[in-house]
Each structure stands twice: as C-alpha cells, then as structure tokens.
Design an enzyme around this catalytic site. Structure first.
Site, PDB file in Angstrom:
ATOM      1  N   CYS A 168      -3.171  39.451 -44.110  1.00  0.00           N
ATOM      2  CA  CYS A 168      -3.286  40.761 -44.804  1.00  0.00           C
ATOM      3  C   CYS A 168      -3.799  41.853 -43.764  1.00  0.00           C
ATOM      4  O   CYS A 168      -4.212  41.530 -42.863  1.00  0.00           O
ATOM      5  CB  CYS A 168      -4.100  40.623 -46.054  1.00  0.00           C
ATOM      6  N   ARG A 186       1.592  42.680 -41.272  1.00  0.00           N
ATOM      7  CA  ARG A 186       0.633  41.575 -41.279  1.00  0.00           C
ATOM      8  C   ARG A 186       0.747  40.919 -42.987  1.00  0.00           C
ATOM      9  O   ARG A 186       0.170  40.021 -43.381  1.00  0.00           O
ATOM     10  CB  ARG A 186      -0.965  41.962 -41.265  1.00  0.00           C
ATOM     11  N   ASN A 233      -9.277  39.731 -45.973  1.00  0.00           N
ATOM     12  CA  ASN A 233      -7.934  38.920 -45.552  1.00  0.00           C
ATOM     13  C   ASN A 233      -8.714  37.277 -44.903  1.00  0.00           C
ATOM     14  O   ASN A 233      -9.633  37.523 -44.358  1.00  0.00           O
ATOM     15  CB  ASN A 233      -7.763  39.548 -44.126  1.00  0.00           C
ATOM     16  N   GLU A 249      14.215  28.108 -29.427  1.00  0.00           N
ATOM     17  CA  GLU A 249      13.947  29.388 -29.835  1.00  0.00           C
ATOM     18  C   GLU A 249      14.962  30.357 -30.266  1.00  0.00           C
ATOM     19  O   GLU A 249      14.834  31.043 -31.095  1.00  0.00           O
ATOM     20  CB  GLU A 249      13.424  29.855 -28.491  1.00  0.00           C
ATOM     21  N   GLU A 286      15.028  32.971 -38.637  1.00  0.00           N
ATOM     22  CA  GLU A 286      13.918  33.755 -39.224  1.00  0.00           C
ATOM     23  C   GLU A 286      14.085  35.222 -39.687  1.00  0.00           C
ATOM     24  O   GLU A 286      13.654  35.836 -40.494  1.00  0.00           O
ATOM     25  CB  GLU A 286      12.386  33.668 -38.518  1.00  0.00           C
ATOM     26  N   HIS A 289      24.206  11.121 -31.457  1.00  0.00           N
ATOM     27  CA  HIS A 289      23.416  10.131 -32.205  1.00  0.00           C
ATOM     28  C   HIS A 289      23.229  11.019 -33.470  1.00  0.00           C
ATOM     29  O   HIS A 289      22.220  10.479 -34.410  1.00  0.00           O
ATOM     30  CB  HIS A 289      21.929  10.396 -31.502  1.00  0.00           C
ATOM     31  N   LYS A 344       3.488  38.169 -39.659  1.00  0.00           N
ATOM     32  CA  LYS A 344       3.420  38.150 -38.128  1.00  0.00           C
ATOM     33  C   LYS A 344       2.276  37.258 -37.527  1.00  0.00           C
ATOM     34  O   LYS A 344       2.460  36.491 -36.633  1.00  0.00           O
ATOM     35  CB  LYS A 344       2.974  39.626 -37.874  1.00  0.00           C
TER      36      LYS A 344
HETATM   37  C1  AGP Z   1       7.935  33.669 -34.071  1.00  0.00           C
HETATM   38  O1  AGP Z   1       9.306  34.604 -34.002  1.00  0.00           O
HETATM   39  C2  AGP Z   1       7.372  33.494 -35.287  1.00  0.00           C
HETATM   40  N1  AGP Z   1       6.995  34.821 -35.774  1.00  0.00           N
HETATM   41  C3  AGP Z   1       6.323  32.342 -35.200  1.00  0.00           C
HETATM   42  O2  AGP Z   1       6.808  31.415 -35.158  1.00  0.00           O
HETATM   43  C4  AGP Z   1       4.993  32.554 -34.167  1.00  0.00           C
HETATM   44  O3  AGP Z   1       5.607  32.398 -32.963  1.00  0.00           O
HETATM   45  C5  AGP Z   1       3.999  31.601 -34.677  1.00  0.00           C
HETATM   46  O4  AGP Z   1       3.508  31.834 -35.953  1.00  0.00           O
HETATM   47  C6  AGP Z   1       2.989  31.592 -33.619  1.00  0.00           C
HETATM   48  O5  AGP Z   1       2.231  32.698 -33.610  1.00  0.00           O
HETATM   49  P1  AGP Z   1       1.142  33.228 -32.593  1.00  0.00           P
HETATM   50  O6  AGP Z   1       1.872  33.201 -31.062  1.00  0.00           O
HETATM   51  O7  AGP Z   1       0.655  34.497 -32.762  1.00  0.00           O
HETATM   52  O8  AGP Z   1       0.289  32.185 -32.497  1.00  0.00           O
END
Ligand code: AGP
Length: 622
Positions: A2, A27, A100, A495, A502, A518, A617
């Site tokens: 949050c 957030r 939060n 990635e 996402e 496989h 985020k």
């Molecule tokens: C990636 O695009 C995502 N937002 C998510 O997988 C992120 O990488 C993951 O939550 C890890 O976050 P961090 O690097 O702040 O630890």
C-alpha cells in the site's frame, strides 16, 4: 503493498496528500482515503477505486487542514470497498491510522477487543490497530501513567505479530504524527516548518529531498518543528547520529514522472541506456582492466574462499539470477544455484561458511526475498544484495549491497531494473573472476569494452521500435504465446513471457527450446505463435531445428536473430534483429525487443501497462 503519506505543517494539506498518493498508486490502487485534522476533530474522506475518485469526493465534500494522513490500498484482508479503505479509526474517531503490512494475529486481537466492547466498521486487519491504541490511550494503564499517544502506540504495537508501516494521528494531540515501521518501508521527509512520512520517495520529492529511512522497530514523532526518532531498543537518535541518517535524494523531480511518455513502463524501457550507464559509472577503469566494487564489502581472502553461490529472488529478479548463473559460472568458475526465494526460505537450506548468497530485488522490500536473506543470516551465511532502492530493508539487512542505479522504477512491470541487475551481475563476475585468477587483464579489457558499448547499442535498438509496433498490431489478438530459448536465451524467454502476460493478460509460457519434444510441441498450431531466441552461438543449429519443427506444424514464429543473419529470414515468419555482443551480455540486448513487444501489445489491447490488474509493484506480503 500500500502507499502511505502524512504531512504536518502550515500549508493546505489536500493537494499535498492527493498529489503524493498519485505518486504512490503503483503500490496499490484499489481504494484510497485521507484523514485531516481540522477544528479539533478528524475528518475522513475515502473512496473505492483510483485516486481520481477520491479527488472527486473531496471536491463534493471539501475538507481543509494542515496535518493529516493519506493512503492508497492494495487489499490483503477485506475486499476493496469504502469501509475497508484506509484511514481507519477507533470507536470514538479520535485516533486514526494508515497502515501498510499485515497483522497476522488480527483475528485473535479482534475477538479480545470485541469482548471489551469495541465495535468494528471494516473487515480489515488494520482497523484493530486503531482499537488497540484506543485501548491503551483511553482506558489502559497508559492513560493514567503517560496520557501520551506515543506511549499508547508503543504498548499497542507490542501485541501485534506481522508487518507494519504506520502513520497515526489523534484529535487529542493534534500537533503530531506518530510513525512506526516493522517489515514494511517507511521514510520521513524533513522540511522547513513542515515534515512528512511516506512509503516511498516519489510521494514527497516535490517538497523535500532530505529523507530519513526508518529501520525496522524504529518509531518517530513528527511535529512542525522537527522529528524525534527512537530506535527499537528505546534509545533516541539525536545530534550527529540523527544528521547521519539524513539522505539527500539525488533523483530529479521529474525522475518519478512520465516525462512525456504515455506510460511509466515505456519511459523506463527508454531509460535503460542511461540506467545501465549510471550503474557502470565509477565501477570500472578500462585502461587498468579493473572493476571496482568497494561496496562489495568482502575481503579478497573471503572472495577466494567462496566455494558455492546461491542466488535468490522473485519474478523478474529471479530471471536475472538465472542469467547471473551463466555469467558467474562462466567467468568465476564457482558452482551457482538459483533459488526462488519463496521456496528457498522454507526449505531449511544448507548454508556453509564459504557459501555466498546473492539476493536480487528491485524494491528491496519483497517479503519472500527478505525472508530468504533472514533465513541465511540466521544460519550465519553471507548475504550480498543487488537492490535499486537505497536504504530498502533488504539492502540494510545484507552484509553488503550493490545498488543498481536505475532510478525509481514506477511501472509495475520491471524493465530497467532487470537490465541493470544484469549489469551488476556482469561487473561482479569480472570483479570476482579477476580476484580468483580466472580472468586475465586482456580478457577483462575485452569484457569491459563490450559492456561500455551496451548503452549505445540499446539506444539504437530503441530507435527501431517501429517494426515492433507493427508486430504488436499483428499479434495483439492472440490468446497464447510460447517463448523459447536455449542457454542464456532460456531465462530471457521466461522474462519475455512474464512481461507479456503481466501487462497484456495474454497467457504466455517461457520454455527451454529443447523441451519442445517433451510436450509443448503438442500446443503448436496457427493460434499458438512462438517467440524464439535464435541468436548466433553454441546452440544456434539446434534452435533452427526447433523453428523448423514449429513451422512444420503450422505454427507462426517470431525469431530474435543476430544482426546479419540471413538464414533465419527464410525460416521464420518475422525476424527481430539483435546486435552482436559477448555471450554473457546478449540477454541485456535480447530482452529489449521483448519488453517493447509486451508493452505495445498491452497498449493495443487497451490495457494499462503501469497498473496491471491484480498486481502491485512491490510484493511486501507473502
Ligand atoms: C516483474 O515485472 C514483476 N513486477 C515482479 O515479478 C517483480 O520482479 C517481483 O515481484 C520481484 O520484485 P523485486 O525485484 O522488487 O524483489
């Protein structure tokens, strides 16, 4: 997950809270609210949905004041709704809080409080904190002994298990804001005749650059004149020690803004040349074929004694770790394992004296990664973290931290953090490889020279996004994708798939190309396009066969090819060219078109790449 902001000063608080909350929407953004001290009472305004709806409510029901709190929510307990939105208050409405984190024992506390006559208005865990404070403030022993909000808060927090970053105000003590943190980020902003609290820098950067990062267990009391901080052990931080805690934030005011780009995600993709340059800056002497990592506070002797490396992270950072494994094993010749932090932390891992654990986290607040390093520290292991946020919890709980200098990454989809994490891993591999004698000066010069070319190459690639925008138009209606790669290309495939799913909500799977036979090849038909990383390298011929197998079954192929490769044009339906570089840095370049493809497909599907549904985020809860 949050966003919190608080202000105490002499200015009209409403624009400060609202603009600050807008900078924190990444957030969490399922509901928002403010609490304002005015004429001896606290007025609340809360709304479900984005901040704009709260703004509208305030226009309809104006409120004014010069002290108060704001909150933008990411629901963990209780569905997104007005009554579950923060701020929350006690029975009398004289104590109001924003939070939060997660109160793990909130049900038992709620039952206890109900038996004492407390009535609850929401389904949230947070609300019980307001009632716990009330219990201490108005009727508990604290009232007679101290009659202070601060004391009541301290006592109340002793009953809580879980994580919190808290802002608290009371109409009974209108001249102060109480702040406390344990497990969730909280900063203090120092102004002239005014002071701030916030979850993150962008919320208050327009007002002050003088920031104090609260540590876990610390407690702060803010007034218009200043701030008192008390450490977890009850000792006040004063004088030089307090001055030493003040960080001057270098980020430009615009750094957390979009600067003309439609979305933060696109801005941050285009920031990568600068972010990579900034991450390299001051860490190499090309003439001396040297990498300097002073912040890697490990002795030469310690580095020589390391016989095992574990990399732990989540999400995109975990993908960076998978690529780091190739770099470190190639250049440092130490066995490397890469572990998903959520699995690693509960596996009772074996950590020995000469094991080095590298934790990668953009936010430095990811709960599982933080849990993983705490597990390692419990076992007396050595932790080096790679973080993007100065003063974040993971960075402060590691033995050493190497910062990526990507600047604030606001878009939920991680882009510049990923390529700067790879940059740090590459620098680390050269640094350790030299110390351990596996890299001679000549090779170090070559590796450093290749790295110095990367920002310019990425800039050139970003200038050619026209082709990718056309591809996004052609493929935007697809419902599934396969992303395939071999070697370092496999984590890049993971990635690329994560980026697409996402932000565009298209199902996409990253797979080792060799795995096709496989099982996954059964998926191939005209509706299942495959993005295949087919850069020149040790496995090029094998990846060509994979492409032929897909084409033979009616599948469409978007191939990422090395510049100058004419062969692939005959085999793939679409080709995106990637400039050549050394094998260790090829993922930094290969990921760029995949980031852009995901972004443009998402936008063409009407999605908001900056605030994808169901995501936040920073995942600061398990
Ligand atoms: C990636 O695009 C995502 N937002 C998510 O997988 C992120 O990488 C993951 O939550 C890890 O976050 P961090 O690097 O702040 O630890």
């Amino acid at each position: 997950m949050c966003g919190i902001i608080g202000y105490i000063g002499n200015r009209d608080i409403i624009p400060i809270l609202i603009e600050g909350l807008k900078r924190l929407e990444y957030r969490g953004y399922d509901s928002a609210g403010i609490a304002v001290l005015e004429k001896g009472r606290i007025s609340l305004r809360r709304a479900e949905g984005k901040i704009a709806l709260l703004e509208k409510l305030i226009k309809q029901k104006p409120v004014s004041g010069s002290a108060g709190l704001g909150h933008t929510r990411w629901a963990t307990h209780g569905r997104p709704s007005e009554e579950n939105a923060h701020p929350h208050r006690d029975c009398t409405g004289t104590i109001v809080i924003v939070h939060n984190g997660i109160v793990e024992n909130y049900l038992e506390l709620k039952e206890k409080l109900k038996k004492k006559g407390h009535r609850f208005r929401s389904e949230t865990d947070t609300e019980i904190i307001a009632h716990l404070i009330e219990e201490q403030y108005c009727s508990g022993a604290a009232f007679r002994r101290t009659n202070s909000l601060e004391q009541a808060v301290r006592r109340a927090l002793k009953e809580i298990r879980g994580s919190y970053a808290l802002g608290i105000i009371s109409s009974k003590e209108p001249g102060r804001i109480i702040a406390a943190r344990s497990g969730s980020p909280l900063i203090i902003g120092l102004g002239k005749g005014e002071n701030f609290i916030a979850s993150d820098v962008p919320a208050i950067l327009a007002h002050t650059r003088r920031i104090i990062y609260l540590n876990d267990g610390e407690f702060a009391v803010l007034t218009r004149e200043g701030v008192d901080i008390t450490k977890a052990d009850g000792r006040k931080i004063i004088g030089k020690e307090l001055d030493g805690r003040i960080t001057a934030v270098a980020w430009k005011a615009g750094a957390a803004e979009k600067e003309g780009y439609r979305h933060f995600m696109l801005k941050e993709i285009h920031e990568q040349p600068r972010a990579i340059e900034d991450t390299i800056r001051g860490r190499i002497s090309p003439d001396k074929a040297e990498v300097h990592l002073e912040e890697l506070d490990l002795s030469t002797q310690k580095i020589k004694s390391i016989d095992r490396i574990i990399i732990t992270a989540c999400g995109t950072s975990w993908h960076a770790g998978l690529i780091g494994e190739y770099m470190l094993e190639d250049l440092v010749r130490i066995p490397v394992e890469v572990e998903n932090a959520a699995e690693f932390r509960y596996r009772n891992p074996i950590i020995e004296k000469n094991t080095l654990v590298i934790a990668i986290s953009q936010s430095g607040e990811t709960a599982d990664t933080l849990g993983a390093i705490r597990e390692v520290r419990e076992k007396n292991g050595t932790v080096v973290s790679i973080c993007n946020v100065v003063g974040s919890t993971i960075s402060r709980e590691s033995d050493a931290v190497i910062y990526t200098h990507a600047g604030p990454e606001i878009g939920v989809a991680s882009t510049k953090a990923f390529t700067t994490q790879l940059t740090v891993l590459y620098l680390l591999a050269i640094y350790m490889g030299k110390i351990r004698g596996f890299i001679r000066d000549a090779q170090a010069r070559e590796l450093i020279a290749e790295l110095l070319k990367v920002p310019g190459i990425v800039k050139r690639m970003l200038g050619e996004e026209g082709k990718i925008i056309k591809l996004a138009e052609k493929f935007r209606k697809k419902t599934n994708f396969l992303y395939l790669g071999r070697g370092e290309g496999f984590p890049v495939a993971l990635e690329g798939a994560l980026k697409l799913k996402e932000v565009s909500y298209i199902h996409a799977e990253g797979y080792p190309a060799a795995e096709m036979k496989h099982g996954p090849i059964a998926l191939i038909d005209k509706n299942m396009p495959a993005v295949v990383l087919a850069l020149k390298g040790r496995r090029y011929d094998k990846i060509l066969s994979n492409i032929e197998e897909i084409k033979a079954r009616g599948g469409e192929v978007i191939a990422l090819a090395s510049e100058g490769d004419k062969e692939l044009k005959k085999k793939a339906d679409e080709v995106l060219y990637v400039p050549r570089t050394c094998v260790q840095l090829s993922p930094v370049l290969a990921v760029i078109p995949l980031q852009l493809l995901a972004y443009y497909i998402a936008v063409k599907r009407g999605c908001n790449p900056d605030q994808p549904r169901h995501l936040a985020k920073s995942v600061t809860v398990e």
